[in-house]
Design a protein around this motif. Sequence first.
Motif, short mmCIF file in Angstrom:
data_model
loop_
_atom_site.label_atom_id
_atom_site.label_comp_id
_atom_site.label_asym_id
_atom_site.label_seq_id
_atom_site.Cartn_x
_atom_site.Cartn_y
_atom_site.Cartn_z
N TYR A 155 72.17 -18.60 25.89
CA TYR A 155 72.43 -17.32 26.53
C TYR A 155 73.94 -17.14 26.71
CZ TYR A 155 67.54 -16.57 28.04
OH TYR A 155 66.19 -16.35 28.09
N SER A 156 74.40 -15.91 26.58
CA SER A 156 75.83 -15.63 26.72
C SER A 156 76.37 -16.13 28.06
CB SER A 156 76.07 -14.12 26.60
OG SER A 156 77.38 -13.78 26.98
N THR A 157 75.68 -15.87 29.14
CA THR A 157 76.19 -16.25 30.46
C THR A 157 76.33 -17.76 30.61
OG1 THR A 157 75.84 -16.04 32.86
CG2 THR A 157 73.87 -16.25 31.50
N PHE A 158 75.46 -18.55 29.94
CA PHE A 158 75.54 -20.00 30.06
C PHE A 158 76.63 -20.58 29.16
CE2 PHE A 158 70.76 -19.58 30.94
CZ PHE A 158 70.99 -19.32 32.27
N MET A 159 77.03 -19.83 28.15
CA MET A 159 78.09 -20.30 27.26
C MET A 159 79.42 -20.40 27.99
SD MET A 159 78.56 -21.36 24.18
CE MET A 159 80.08 -21.89 23.39
N ASN A 160 79.57 -19.64 29.09
CA ASN A 160 80.80 -19.71 29.88
C ASN A 160 81.13 -21.14 30.28
OD1 ASN A 160 80.62 -16.94 29.77
ND2 ASN A 160 80.02 -16.67 31.90
N ARG A 161 80.11 -21.96 30.50
CA ARG A 161 80.30 -23.32 30.98
C ARG A 161 81.04 -24.21 29.97
NH1 ARG A 161 74.69 -25.44 33.60
NH2 ARG A 161 74.97 -24.47 35.63
N ALA A 162 80.99 -23.85 28.72
CA ALA A 162 81.45 -24.76 27.67
C ALA A 162 82.75 -24.28 27.02
CB ALA A 162 80.36 -24.93 26.62
N PHE A 163 83.57 -23.57 27.75
CA PHE A 163 84.82 -23.07 27.18
C PHE A 163 85.73 -24.23 26.74
CE2 PHE A 163 89.33 -21.96 27.83
CZ PHE A 163 89.46 -20.97 26.87
N ASP A 164 85.94 -25.21 27.59
CA ASP A 164 86.84 -26.31 27.27
C ASP A 164 86.39 -27.04 26.01
OD1 ASP A 164 89.11 -28.18 28.27
OD2 ASP A 164 87.44 -29.54 27.90
N GLN A 165 85.09 -27.28 25.91
CA GLN A 165 84.57 -28.00 24.75
C GLN A 165 84.72 -27.16 23.47
OE1 GLN A 165 83.03 -27.77 27.71
NE2 GLN A 165 83.43 -29.89 28.31
N THR A 166 84.55 -25.84 23.62
CA THR A 166 84.72 -24.97 22.45
C THR A 166 86.16 -24.99 21.96
OG1 THR A 166 82.95 -23.53 23.29
CG2 THR A 166 84.38 -22.63 21.58
N PRO A 172 67.45 -6.88 34.77
CA PRO A 172 66.72 -7.29 35.96
C PRO A 172 67.15 -8.62 36.58
CG PRO A 172 65.21 -6.45 34.31
CD PRO A 172 66.54 -6.59 33.65
N ASP A 173 67.68 -9.54 35.79
CA ASP A 173 68.05 -10.84 36.35
C ASP A 173 69.34 -10.81 37.16
OD1 ASP A 173 65.88 -12.35 35.61
OD2 ASP A 173 66.70 -12.90 33.68
N GLY A 174 70.10 -9.75 37.08
CA GLY A 174 71.24 -9.60 37.95
C GLY A 174 72.52 -10.25 37.46
N PRO A 175 73.58 -10.19 38.29
CA PRO A 175 74.94 -10.50 37.84
C PRO A 175 75.15 -11.92 37.34
CG PRO A 175 74.86 -10.22 40.24
CD PRO A 175 73.56 -9.72 39.70
N SER A 176 74.43 -12.90 37.87
CA SER A 176 74.65 -14.27 37.39
C SER A 176 74.18 -14.44 35.96
CB SER A 176 73.95 -15.29 38.30
OG SER A 176 72.55 -15.19 38.18
N HIS A 177 73.35 -13.51 35.47
CA HIS A 177 72.82 -13.62 34.13
C HIS A 177 73.36 -12.57 33.17
CE1 HIS A 177 70.26 -16.61 35.81
NE2 HIS A 177 69.49 -16.70 34.76
N PHE A 178 74.25 -11.71 33.64
CA PHE A 178 74.85 -10.73 32.73
C PHE A 178 75.77 -11.45 31.75
CE2 PHE A 178 74.63 -7.04 36.02
CZ PHE A 178 73.26 -6.98 35.84
N GLY A 179 75.64 -11.12 30.47
CA GLY A 179 76.47 -11.75 29.45
C GLY A 179 77.67 -10.89 29.09
N ILE A 180 78.50 -10.61 30.08
CA ILE A 180 79.58 -9.64 29.89
C ILE A 180 80.95 -10.29 29.68
CG2 ILE A 180 78.41 -7.81 31.14
CD1 ILE A 180 80.03 -8.53 33.62
N TRP A 181 81.04 -11.62 29.77
CA TRP A 181 82.35 -12.27 29.72
C TRP A 181 82.67 -12.91 28.37
CZ3 TRP A 181 79.05 -13.16 34.02
CH2 TRP A 181 79.45 -12.51 35.20
N ASP A 182 81.70 -13.02 27.49
CA ASP A 182 81.90 -13.85 26.29
C ASP A 182 83.04 -13.37 25.41
OD1 ASP A 182 80.43 -12.03 24.12
OD2 ASP A 182 79.09 -12.18 25.84
N THR A 183 83.15 -12.07 25.17
CA THR A 183 84.22 -11.58 24.30
C THR A 183 85.59 -11.89 24.91
OG1 THR A 183 82.80 -9.79 23.49
CG2 THR A 183 85.17 -9.58 23.11
N SER A 184 85.73 -11.60 26.21
CA SER A 184 87.01 -11.84 26.88
C SER A 184 87.38 -13.31 26.88
CB SER A 184 86.95 -11.32 28.32
OG SER A 184 86.73 -9.93 28.36
#
Length: 634
Positions: free
Chosen positions: A399-410, A433-445
């Motif tokens: 999921y896009s939102t969970f990919m945030n966790r792995a920036f350093d490794q990427t 419906p899952d709300g802000p913690s699950h929005f995948g809005i940061w990946d491009t940035s």
Amino acid sequence: MTATDEPEMGPILASIGRLADFKSLDEAELPLLASELREFLIGAVARTGGHIGPNLGVVELTMAIHRVFDSPHDQVVFDTGHQSYVHKILTGRAGRFSGLRRRGGLTGYPNRAESPHDLVENSHASTALSYADGLAKANALSGSDRHVVAVVGDGALTGGMCWEALNNIAARDDLRLVIVVNDNGRSYAPTVGGIAKRLAGLRLSPGYEPALEKIKHTVEGIPVVGHAAYSALHAAKTGVKDALAPQGMFSDLGIKYVGPIDGHDYDEVAEALDQAKRFGGPVIIHALTEKGRGWAPAREDEAEQMHSPSSAFDPITGQPVAAKKRRWTAVFSEELITHAETRPDLVAITAAMPGPTGVDKLMKRHPDRVFDVGIAEQHAVTSAAGLAMNGLHPVVAVYSTFMNRAFDQTVLDVSMHRLPVTFVLDRAGITGPDGPSHFGIWDTSIFRVVPGMRIAAPRDEATLREEFAEALAIDDGPTMLRFPTGAIPAGNLEPVDTREGLDLLVEPEGDELLIVACGALAATAVQAAARLADEGVAATVVDPRWICPVPDALVKLAGQYRLVATVEDGVRAGGFGDALAQALRDAGTEVPLVDFAVARDWHPHGARPELLADLGLTPEAIAERLGAEAERRR
């Protein structure tokens, strides 16, 4: 009951308007309340969709926590708060469940604005023990007598943060901290890896249950009662556990361990919690539960045990009430299999979600070529780097939102080594419906700053297939595809012209306005252009297909227009609009740019179309603003 009926409450549940009402119930009423809670949950979640399986499994567990501890004075933290529905009901919110996960209604996770009993809103897995460590240390420093209770699933224990937290918790004996391991053998799918094997060993060691039953009968004959009897039984259980599983992974840490206990036996859970509360230091209670307890459709769903139906379903059969539509994930799943059949170097990695990310089909066909690493995105990425170093092409589906966790490794493990790893980000953009913690809005940035990263944003089924194939053909660095959740457009949005890798979707005469549409919002941009045409504004619409790095051809094209606009469903700060503006500046091209994107803020839950409308990402809002801009510049 049908999915359109209001969920009914049993008489005991109906009497609970606040937590104090529940705590005042007679012990004899609790078994009936547990049944009423399950019936209510099924009826309520059937209307809206939501995390039904996890919550059916924690009924007695949550009841016991709120009887033994005094929330909100005692602080209760749920890891991956999707297991908090029962908590919400007992703290007085049953009457709001008809609006669960709907705009303006009850959220699907703990929410501080809803109740003082909700503490942690972040619903990414494996974080609760770190929160609890900090909370308990702060309490100790202030001399507070409050307890911290952290409820963490066995699936979350596959995440490294849990063990980093346990390492620190184990160093203190003054923390009033109770860790409840809700062990149902699953996260979304069955829990995997060495942790799962150790937990299974504690649950299923040959001879454990027969030996425990024998000891139980023996203890019943001892003339002691109450806590003494429990202590004797627990001591015997500990001896059996140590004999059958001598390297118990929890007790080896030096933290007091109680279990395994039956998480559906209220009396046993309450007794264990009471013992832990009186201990005065960190305690782990290992509770065995059944995901989807008491509901046949969950038991029959071998893949996920009805973890989280996304929409309304029949409460009897568990089947969705609306016809299923073809989804983005399904198209990716098909393409993954297609390419795997001709490319033996292709492998896939998922972080505990083979079904939701679409790699489950490949897992069934080629089980040796799909690796479920558990809730461990950082490990997934660096493991992918190792696979690529030895000649494979890994596809990391997350999921896009969970990919945030792995920036350093990427950045350091994949990009620095210029390794061919393809990241496929499901649930990109506003997910709803899952709300802000699950929005995948940061990946491009976040990921457009990674050196060598190429990011594609398909607009429909055809471009998803094409751009995935293009990503797999790149062998000198990482690639990324991002697409939203839900149904994929029924038809493909065909270009009227293709120019240097760019798809021209609308191309009228003139140089007045260029709209650059990213991914799934391409159709929105085309509709906005049609509205502008009706107002006498000629708007060209282009899909760059690959949004990072910004194509040189796009910079050249944009320089030919008097006004440029970008439309994307990622966060505005650092997004594609920013990237294009920077590229234009670098090229010495002076052209005004209007960027339509998601504001850098926390946005509420609700349906994706509703939220896009709030953000001004509709054909009407885009056309209105661009029409005014065009008129002003004439």
